[in-house]
Design an enzyme around this catalytic site. Structure first.
Site, mmCIF file in Angstrom:
data_model
loop_
_atom_site.group_PDB
_atom_site.id
_atom_site.type_symbol
_atom_site.label_atom_id
_atom_site.label_comp_id
_atom_site.label_asym_id
_atom_site.label_seq_id
_atom_site.Cartn_x
_atom_site.Cartn_y
_atom_site.Cartn_z
ATOM 1 N N ASN A 20 0.841 -1.196 0.000
ATOM 2 C CA ASN A 20 0.000 0.000 0.000
ATOM 3 C C ASN A 20 0.878 1.250 0.000
ATOM 4 O O ASN A 20 1.946 1.285 0.611
ATOM 5 C CB ASN A 20 -1.015 0.010 1.143
ATOM 6 N N GLU A 68 0.593 5.227 0.666
ATOM 7 C CA GLU A 68 -0.280 6.285 1.203
ATOM 8 C C GLU A 68 0.197 7.668 0.788
ATOM 9 O O GLU A 68 1.274 7.835 0.212
ATOM 10 C CB GLU A 68 -0.370 6.121 2.729
ATOM 11 N N GLU A 102 -3.050 -4.419 -3.095
ATOM 12 C CA GLU A 102 -3.559 -5.333 -4.133
ATOM 13 C C GLU A 102 -3.528 -4.666 -5.494
ATOM 14 O O GLU A 102 -3.073 -5.229 -6.486
ATOM 15 C CB GLU A 102 -5.002 -5.750 -3.814
ATOM 16 N N CYS A 149 -10.619 -3.195 -4.437
ATOM 17 C CA CYS A 149 -9.666 -4.205 -4.932
ATOM 18 C C CYS A 149 -10.404 -5.435 -5.451
ATOM 19 O O CYS A 149 -9.989 -6.047 -6.440
ATOM 20 C CB CYS A 149 -8.680 -4.573 -3.833
HETATM 21 N N1 THU Z 1 -5.365 -1.314 2.290
HETATM 22 C C1 THU Z 1 -4.858 -2.166 1.361
HETATM 23 O O1 THU Z 1 -3.692 -2.036 0.946
HETATM 24 N N2 THU Z 1 -5.662 -3.152 0.903
HETATM 25 C C2 THU Z 1 -6.946 -3.352 1.287
HETATM 26 O O2 THU Z 1 -7.627 -4.211 0.747
HETATM 27 C C3 THU Z 1 -7.513 -2.546 2.367
HETATM 28 C C4 THU Z 1 -6.704 -1.414 2.840
HETATM 29 C C5 THU Z 1 -4.518 -0.209 2.753
HETATM 30 C C6 THU Z 1 -4.990 1.147 2.327
HETATM 31 C C7 THU Z 1 -4.404 2.022 3.396
HETATM 32 O O3 THU Z 1 -3.063 2.334 3.038
HETATM 33 C C8 THU Z 1 -4.375 1.135 4.625
HETATM 34 O O4 THU Z 1 -4.498 -0.185 4.161
HETATM 35 C C9 THU Z 1 -5.472 1.429 5.638
HETATM 36 O O5 THU Z 1 -6.726 1.428 5.026
#
Ligand code: THU
Length: 160
Positions: free
Chosen positions: A62, A64, A75, A115
């Site tokens: 992820n 941010e 994902e 996702c």
């Molecule tokens: N996140 C993911 O990477 N995948 C998911 O399916 C749900 C959430 C990440 C997004 C964000 O950076 C952090 O988790 C908190 O929501």
């Protein structure tokens, strides 16, 4: 009026040690890359590894952003790159490992709705199902053989 039921099927493994060796390898890669997640705002890190039918493994985390909606889930980071690098290859399966940076999460964490929609698009594109394993930092692992089990009534290009 009629009532319909939709069944979803999952395999639940007690631990990563019980998985097929291909999945163990994918999780090794997903756990390793999870450490590099750029998750300074949520402190929640996700690592994903995608196995292609050409044997390649594509991984992502992820990403941010101070402007929160500009961030991206792990994902989609991995899947978009996989589909960019190997647009003519099929995806066999993916492994997802997720949890907070400040506590050990032992509950399997399934992908978010956005996702799921992207995985669904890629299943439609390649006309074959994409297996998915997901877990917390430790503990049980859930497997499902298609996103259909997590996303009934899918929206796809046939509606356009
Ligand atoms: N996140 C993911 O990477 N995948 C998911 O399916 C749900 C959430 C990440 C997004 C964000 O950076 C952090 O988790 C908190 O929501």
């Amino acid at each position: 009026m009629k009532k319909i039921s939709i069944n979803s099927n999952f395999l639940v493994y007690d631990s990563i040690d019980d998985l097929p060796s291909q999945a163990v390898k994918l999780f090794e890669s997903a756990k390793k890359i999870r450490k590099t997640a750029y998750s300074k705002y949520s402190n929640f890190s996700v690592g994903v590894s995608v196995l292609m039918d050409n044997g390649e493994i594509i991984s992502g985390t992820n990403q941010e952003n101070a402007a929160y909606p500009s961030g991206m889930c792990a994902e989609r980071t991995a899947l978009f790159y996989a589909n960019s690098k190997y647009p003519n290859s099929n995806i066999i399966c993916l492994a997802i490992v997720a949890g907070s940076n400040s506590k050990i999460n032992k509950t399997p964490i399934a992908p978010c709705g956005g996702c799921r929609q992207v995985i669904s698009e890629l299943e439609t594109k390649q006309d074959s199902s994409i297996g998915m394993y997901f877990m917390g930092e430790e503990g049980k692992v859930v497997f499902t053989e298609s996103i259909e089990n997590l996303l009934p009534f899918q929206f796809d290009s046939s509606f356009l």
